[in-house]
Design an enzyme around this catalytic site. Sequence first.
Site, PDB file in Angstrom:
ATOM      1  NE  ARG A 132       5.310  -4.989  -7.674  1.00 50.69           N
ATOM      2  CZ  ARG A 132       6.583  -4.359  -7.094  1.00 50.69           C
ATOM      3  NH1 ARG A 132       7.336  -4.590  -5.994  1.00 50.69           N
ATOM      4  NH2 ARG A 132       7.282  -3.740  -8.331  1.00 50.69           N
ATOM      5  CB  SER A 188       8.854  -5.926  -2.400  1.00 45.97           C
ATOM      6  OG  SER A 188      10.141  -5.608  -2.678  1.00 45.97           O
ATOM      7  CD  GLU A 230      11.350 -14.539   5.716  1.00 45.05           C
ATOM      8  OE1 GLU A 230      11.978 -15.472   6.499  1.00 45.05           O
ATOM      9  OE2 GLU A 230      11.702 -13.752   5.167  1.00 45.05           O
ATOM     10  NE  ARG A 288      10.429  -6.880  -9.988  1.00 43.02           N
ATOM     11  CZ  ARG A 288      11.265  -7.057 -10.585  1.00 43.02           C
ATOM     12  NH1 ARG A 288      11.496  -8.274 -11.476  1.00 43.02           N
ATOM     13  NH2 ARG A 288      12.149  -5.968 -11.037  1.00 43.02           N
TER      14      ARG A 288
END
Lengths: 283, 317
Positions: free
Chosen positions: B13, B40, B61, B170
């Site tokens: 990411r 994030s 979203e 992640r």
Amino acid sequence: MASTAELEKIVSQVRRDIVRMVHAVNSGHPGGSLGCAEYFVSLYFGVMKHNPSKFSMDGIGEDVFFLSNGHISPVFYSVLARSGYFPVKELATFRKLDSRLQGHPTTHEGLPGVRVASGSLGQGLSVAIGAALAKKLNNDDSIVYTLHGDGELQEGQIWEAAMYAAAKKVDNIISTVDMNGQQIDGSTDQVLPMGSLRAKFEAFGWDVLDLEKGNSISSVVAMLKTAKEHTGKGKPVMILMKTEMGHGVDFMMGSHKWHGVAPNDEQLAQALTQNHLEDEADY
Amino acid sequence: MKKYTYTEKKDTRSGFGAGLSELGKSNPNVVALCADLTGSLKMDAFAKDHPERFFQVGIAEANMIGIAAGLTIGGKIPFTGTFANFSTGRVYDQIRQSVAYSGKNVKICASHAGLTLGEDGATHQILEDLGLMKMLPGMTVINPCDYNQTKAATIAIASHEGPVYLRFGRPTVPNFTPADQKFEIGKAVMLNEGTDVTIFATGHLVWKAIEAGEQLAAEGISAEIINIHTIKPLDNAAVLASAKKTRCIVTAEEHQMNGGLGDSIAQLLARELPTPLEMVAVNDSFGESGTPDQLMVKYGLDAKNIVAAVKKVIKRK
């Protein structure tokens, strides 16, 4: 701009197109299409700044329109053709194999005048907001117009978009809700009463305008001009437009039963008689 | 077996964040949207440097995908960012109608894909996203393997006209691909030439495939290892050439067996060159809470299972 008499004539021609299109393939949505004829003609032949002969997807320097309730494609296609986006005779291909005039509007077949696919409800306002934001980034002061069904407002995405547009001051957008009070299973009050849409949109932060006579061409033109004056003031603009489903064809008027049903031969003849034009130019 | 080394582990990411940041400077048409996960997704730098081109949409979203579709009308190149689950399953119809069917130039960038999201558990660990996206006509689907490749892929997709799904994750993983390696959409990367078996891997499983290759080499098995960073369009020529050479295949991915990379390769081979094939993937199951490493072991997505699959498939030749 064309005179009111001239616009009314175009409205009659558009109504003729709508009933003939849905009759020819025995499918499609005549009711909502007929009810919005005045709105579309006012927009495309009166108020909107656009360039039908040179369609560009990006629409830089032009007003752009998004039809969110894509099932009223007959009125959209008729007005696009009549205003010069594509040949009028192409209306005869509506809903047929290999046509650019799909059951619901799409960019996929490259039909000039359509900028996004619609049909699955509730998505058009978000797309229009994106186009409005692009206009701001491009320092383009033209307007983004959208049309929605009242039943469509039952979709949650509409309210995500409504919240965003007001919160982020997307004030170059004029949305209209076709308040015909009908949806497939019955009246909106029977299916899922929505309460006061004015109160709801105001609570979300929109500048809300009421249009009582959505089937009067002069009223619609005047309202669209008023709405334009309301843009650029920090709020998105919403027109709550009362129309009659099936307007202009007496046996279709005011009933949800003609939401998605085509007329038979005899009914078509009646509908055409009721929208008679001395110099009709049917495709 | 070719030797692969790395100096540090990094999260993919962050590769996305770095690529987006570079695009912000080099391409004024690039805009970014995020649904309340800016940190994030590592989109902070872009948001800070280009506030006028960054759109915080909140936890909405569906609206984000629609706005992104609209931004293309006017020449913008929107990159949306949220977790993979909320980038795909939650907004499938919005992507289908407003992006894919409408042919919009939207880049759907999805972090925290798969089991390695870890402790949040199965609600957030989508293992179906590659399948959902690859079924959409015209959608390009990319799953890079490390930081450098994710950064390069992010930059590359900006110059590709059409909708793209870019999937990353992640955890920190070995950053071993060369920083200057050009990212070519749809072009498989040969990591090790071998003769006994081919391992086609994608995403986080690419490093596991290299580890498996080393173990196999120690046992005298020569594994060809190919990084399929682009699931769609699949590099058919590379798959067929390698299958012809080694005559047995193992696929490895952090995804459901149904709809993933293995499924794409099996389809191709069944049509063109039937070849014994084993799949290292999640077998029709949801994930659960745990550390990324624990989950990868429990669900069989590790070097050990790749080695076992290789031994099994070689016997089927």
